[in-house]
Each structure stands twice: as C-alpha cells, then as structure tokens.
Design a protein around this motif. Structure first.
Motif, PDB file in Angstrom:
ATOM      1  N   ALA A   1      -0.142   8.463  -2.024  1.00 37.10           N
ATOM      2  CA  ALA A   1      -1.077   8.048  -0.977  1.00 37.10           C
ATOM      3  C   ALA A   1      -1.558   6.626  -1.257  1.00 37.10           C
ATOM      4  CB  ALA A   1      -2.266   9.002  -0.932  1.00 37.10           C
ATOM      5  N   LEU A   2      -1.742   5.840  -0.191  1.00 42.33           N
ATOM      6  CA  LEU A   2      -2.253   4.481  -0.342  1.00 42.33           C
ATOM      7  C   LEU A   2      -3.673   4.502  -0.902  1.00 42.33           C
ATOM      8  CD1 LEU A   2      -1.004   2.835   2.980  1.00 42.33           C
ATOM      9  CD2 LEU A   2      -0.160   2.390   0.677  1.00 42.33           C
ATOM     10  N   PRO A   3      -4.059   3.516  -1.726  1.00 45.20           N
ATOM     11  CA  PRO A   3      -3.233   2.386  -2.160  1.00 45.20           C
ATOM     12  C   PRO A   3      -2.338   2.684  -3.356  1.00 45.20           C
ATOM     13  CG  PRO A   3      -5.462   2.114  -2.962  1.00 45.20           C
ATOM     14  CD  PRO A   3      -5.476   3.359  -2.118  1.00 45.20           C
ATOM     15  N   GLY A   4      -2.417   3.886  -3.942  1.00 47.56           N
ATOM     16  CA  GLY A   4      -1.480   4.297  -4.982  1.00 47.56           C
ATOM     17  C   GLY A   4      -1.585   3.514  -6.277  1.00 47.56           C
ATOM     18  N   ILE A   5      -2.791   3.140  -6.660  1.00 44.64           N
ATOM     19  CA  ILE A   5      -3.001   2.284  -7.826  1.00 44.64           C
ATOM     20  C   ILE A   5      -3.055   3.101  -9.115  1.00 44.64           C
ATOM     21  CG2 ILE A   5      -4.637   0.723  -8.935  1.00 44.64           C
ATOM     22  CD1 ILE A   5      -3.202  -0.603  -6.668  1.00 44.64           C
ATOM     23  N   GLN A   6      -2.439   2.547 -10.173  1.00 43.08           N
ATOM     24  CA  GLN A   6      -2.456   3.157 -11.495  1.00 43.08           C
ATOM     25  C   GLN A   6      -2.745   2.080 -12.542  1.00 43.08           C
ATOM     26  OE1 GLN A   6       1.189   5.761 -12.038  1.00 43.08           O
ATOM     27  NE2 GLN A   6       1.799   4.638 -10.198  1.00 43.08           N
ATOM     28  N   PRO A   7      -3.326   2.455 -13.680  1.00 38.45           N
ATOM     29  CA  PRO A   7      -3.493   1.475 -14.756  1.00 38.45           C
ATOM     30  C   PRO A   7      -2.148   1.139 -15.392  1.00 38.45           C
ATOM     31  CG  PRO A   7      -4.208   3.644 -15.479  1.00 38.45           C
ATOM     32  CD  PRO A   7      -3.924   3.767 -14.014  1.00 38.45           C
TER      33      PRO A   7
ATOM     34  N   TYR B   1      -2.168   0.405   7.070  1.00 40.16           N
ATOM     35  CA  TYR B   1      -3.248  -0.366   6.446  1.00 40.16           C
ATOM     36  C   TYR B   1      -4.403  -0.466   7.439  1.00 40.16           C
ATOM     37  CZ  TYR B   1      -5.221  -3.880   3.266  1.00 40.16           C
ATOM     38  OH  TYR B   1      -6.014  -4.564   2.370  1.00 40.16           O
ATOM     39  N   ASP B   2      -5.157   0.643   7.576  1.00 37.72           N
ATOM     40  CA  ASP B   2      -6.240   0.684   8.547  1.00 37.72           C
ATOM     41  C   ASP B   2      -7.538   0.173   7.920  1.00 37.72           C
ATOM     42  OD1 ASP B   2      -7.125   2.747   6.895  1.00 37.72           O
ATOM     43  OD2 ASP B   2      -6.473   4.333   8.259  1.00 37.72           O
ATOM     44  N   GLU B   3      -8.627   0.236   8.686  1.00 40.49           N
ATOM     45  CA  GLU B   3      -9.901  -0.315   8.217  1.00 40.49           C
ATOM     46  C   GLU B   3     -10.383   0.374   6.950  1.00 40.49           C
ATOM     47  OE1 GLU B   3     -14.468  -1.127   9.847  1.00 40.49           O
ATOM     48  OE2 GLU B   3     -12.944  -0.262  11.168  1.00 40.49           O
ATOM     49  N   ASN B   4     -10.180   1.681   6.871  1.00 46.38           N
ATOM     50  CA  ASN B   4     -10.607   2.425   5.692  1.00 46.38           C
ATOM     51  C   ASN B   4      -9.845   1.972   4.452  1.00 46.38           C
ATOM     52  OD1 ASN B   4     -11.933   4.612   4.216  1.00 46.38           O
ATOM     53  ND2 ASN B   4      -9.922   5.596   4.238  1.00 46.38           N
ATOM     54  N   ILE B   5      -8.521   1.851   4.593  1.00 49.87           N
ATOM     55  CA  ILE B   5      -7.706   1.380   3.471  1.00 49.87           C
ATOM     56  C   ILE B   5      -8.103  -0.043   3.098  1.00 49.87           C
ATOM     57  CG2 ILE B   5      -5.377   0.743   2.756  1.00 49.87           C
ATOM     58  CD1 ILE B   5      -5.782   3.694   2.677  1.00 49.87           C
TER      59      ILE B   5
ATOM     60  N   ASN C   1       5.955   0.078  -3.836  1.00 56.67           N
ATOM     61  CA  ASN C   1       6.294   0.478  -2.475  1.00 56.67           C
ATOM     62  C   ASN C   1       7.751   0.925  -2.440  1.00 56.67           C
ATOM     63  OD1 ASN C   1       7.808  -1.864  -2.492  1.00 56.67           O
ATOM     64  ND2 ASN C   1       6.527  -2.967  -1.035  1.00 56.67           N
ATOM     65  N   ALA C   2       8.185   1.413  -1.314  1.00 57.69           N
ATOM     66  CA  ALA C   2       9.551   1.908  -1.168  1.00 57.69           C
ATOM     67  C   ALA C   2      10.018   1.618   0.253  1.00 57.69           C
ATOM     68  CB  ALA C   2       9.609   3.410  -1.450  1.00 57.69           C
ATOM     69  N   LEU C   3      11.111   0.885   0.371  1.00 61.92           N
ATOM     70  CA  LEU C   3      11.609   0.437   1.667  1.00 61.92           C
ATOM     71  C   LEU C   3      13.123   0.603   1.722  1.00 61.92           C
ATOM     72  CD1 LEU C   3       9.659  -2.939   1.540  1.00 61.92           C
ATOM     73  CD2 LEU C   3       8.986  -0.983   2.937  1.00 61.92           C
ATOM     74  N   TRP C   4      13.634   0.828   2.925  1.00 62.78           N
ATOM     75  CA  TRP C   4      15.087   0.917   3.122  1.00 62.78           C
ATOM     76  C   TRP C   4      15.569  -0.279   3.934  1.00 62.78           C
ATOM     77  CZ3 TRP C   4      18.260   4.234   0.706  1.00 62.78           C
ATOM     78  CH2 TRP C   4      17.695   5.375   0.123  1.00 62.78           C
ATOM     79  N   TYR C   5      16.693  -0.840   3.509  1.00 64.28           N
ATOM     80  CA  TYR C   5      17.268  -1.999   4.189  1.00 64.28           C
ATOM     81  C   TYR C   5      18.768  -1.803   4.396  1.00 64.28           C
ATOM     82  CZ  TYR C   5      13.104  -4.943   3.635  1.00 64.28           C
ATOM     83  OH  TYR C   5      11.849  -5.471   3.731  1.00 64.28           O
ATOM     84  N   ASP C   6      19.264  -2.418   5.455  1.00 64.38           N
ATOM     85  CA  ASP C   6      20.712  -2.435   5.686  1.00 64.38           C
ATOM     86  C   ASP C   6      21.402  -3.491   4.828  1.00 64.38           C
ATOM     87  OD1 ASP C   6      20.685  -0.460   7.765  1.00 64.38           O
ATOM     88  OD2 ASP C   6      19.872  -1.981   9.114  1.00 64.38           O
ATOM     89  N   ASP C   7      20.635  -4.493   4.430  1.00 66.31           N
ATOM     90  CA  ASP C   7      21.173  -5.655   3.729  1.00 66.31           C
ATOM     91  C   ASP C   7      20.498  -5.761   2.361  1.00 66.31           C
ATOM     92  OD1 ASP C   7      21.964  -8.146   2.848  1.00 66.31           O
ATOM     93  OD2 ASP C   7      21.325  -9.231   4.637  1.00 66.31           O
TER      94      ASP C   7
END
Length: 250
Positions: A16-22, A156-160, A181-187
């Motif tokens: 879950a956002l923001p997904g922060i860890q030390p 990324y809404d107002e709360n986030i 983060n995790a994203l999918w790309y064709d290139d």
C-alpha cells in the motif's frame, strides 16, 4: 542497446502507498548492469544534458554536499579515488567536478538523484540528474512541489499527498528510508520520458518489468531531502521466475 537485470534484489510484492521502509543495508549499489547503464547515462549526459539535468542556483551547495556523501561511499563499491579523479568499476575515469555536481554524480553511479527543499508547507524539486525517467519529464516537474510532481497519478490523492509530506518532514539525517514501484513496459529502454499531455498506454502483456528502488535521504548540513532512484529492468519471464522462487522460498 538493451540493458537488463536478471533479478531484483528485493521482494517486489505490491504494498500500500506510500510503502516506506527503513533502510537496513547500504543504499548505494553497483550491480551487474553497471557498465551498460553507465554507458547509457554518459550518452544522455553528453547529448541531452538539458533534458536530464536541472539545478537551481540556491540548491548548488546541497548538490555538492550530496556529491561528497556519495564520494565517501565509493571505495566500498569497487571505485578507486586519487585526488580529484575516480576510476569506476567499468574502467572509466571521472574527474570530480564540483562546479557541476549533479553531472559528476550522473557519470559515477547508476542512481538518478532528485533534490527536494522545503519551501513554505511543501517540498519543491530544486535539482536533479534524471537519466532514466519512468514516464515523466524533468522539465515539467522542475521547481514544482510534491503534489504537482505526482499529478496526474491517480493513486496519489490528497490523503496520500499529506502523508507523504509528513513523511518528508520526518526524515532524519543518517536514517534513510526506501520504497519501490513496479511498472510494465513494452520497451526496455531506460530513458522513458513522457509528457503529462501524452496519453498513458495500457501495457497488458508487456514484455518488460521495471522497478525503481527509491531511497529517501536527508543531507545533514543543508537539510535537503534526496530522492535516489536505482532502476531495474527485467524480461517478463525472469520476473515470473523470481516471483515463483520467492513464493516457494516463502
């Protein structure tokens, strides 16, 4: 030239956002893609510097401070330093240029760096070396606050935004944090700028998985927050293999 990793050195299960860890291990890394990524970075810095570099005059001291922080970490990563010169793991020699600290950083390490300074109630992007943007453009975000930087990211809404600003306010020098983060790309191309006016393309069945290890660091003297981005790109089949391995081991 296709520049790929075989694995990602962390569990990339969505959080879950923001997904922060030390941070519990060294945040600056050199990996198997170093030579390829650095060749691409040096090409971009040589041919598209106006697109990948930005530094406000008042942020120069913070950029130099960041450069000094990174220089102190290099000997443990396979770099050799002699005076104002650095020999990199791929054999290149880089002259330390404090007049252009972000360009020097861009030629030394795989990370992109974004500088964020508190102005009023928000942190503002005051400098960056951004060779490997993931669907955003530095010239559209430079000088803007966090909320504007993330617009138009739907999640990324107002709360986030408020939570992230509180997070930035609470970052302490010597106690970095990280997320991914995790994203999918064709290139698999690492340099993927995209204007906010360009449509987002659906990427079902895309062949490449891209993940950024994003580290948040507060510089001790300037107080500037640094967003360090280490980019990984894998073929879809390698991601599947790693995910299966994590499931079995878990």
């Amino acid at each position: 030239m296709t520049i790929l990793h075989q694995t990602i050195p962390y569990d990339f299960t969505p959080r879950a956002l923001p997904g922060i860890q030390p941070v519990t291990e060294p945040w600056l890394r050199v990996d198997e893609a170093y030579a390829g990524q650095m060749a691409r970075r040096c090409d971009l810095l040589g041919t598209r510097a106006d697109k990948v570099l930005y530094l406000e005059p008042q942020a120069h001291a913070a950029a130099v401070e960041l450069l000094e922080v990174v220089l102190d970490l290099l000997p443990d990563l396979g770099f050799a330093q002699a005076g104002e010169g650095v020999t990199c793991p791929d054999g290149r020699h880089v002259t330390v240029g404090r007049a252009n600290p972000l360009e020097t950083l861009g030629r030394l390490v795989q990370c992109d760096f974004v500088l964020l300074d508190k102005r009023g109630a928000e942190h503002v992007l005051t400098g960056a070396v951004l060779c490997f943007p993931a669907s955003w453009r530095l010239d559209e975000k430079a000088g803007r606050p966090l909320v504007a930087i993330h617009d138009p990211v739907a999640s990324y809404d107002e709360n986030i935004a408020k939570r992230v600003q509180r997070l930035f306010d609470g970052i302490q020098a010597g106690r970095p944090l990280w997320r991914f983060n995790a994203l999918w790309y064709d290139d698999p191309e690492l340099h993927q700028p995209r204007s906010v006016t360009e449509p987002r393309h659906k990427r079902e069945g895309a062949g490449y998985f891209r993940s950024e290890r994003q580290t948040l660091i507060r510089l001790p003297h300037s107080g500037t927050v640094v967003f360090a981005i280490h980019t990984y790109v894998l073929r879809a089949e390698d991601v599947t293999r790693q995910a299966m391995s994590m499931t079995i081991c878990g």
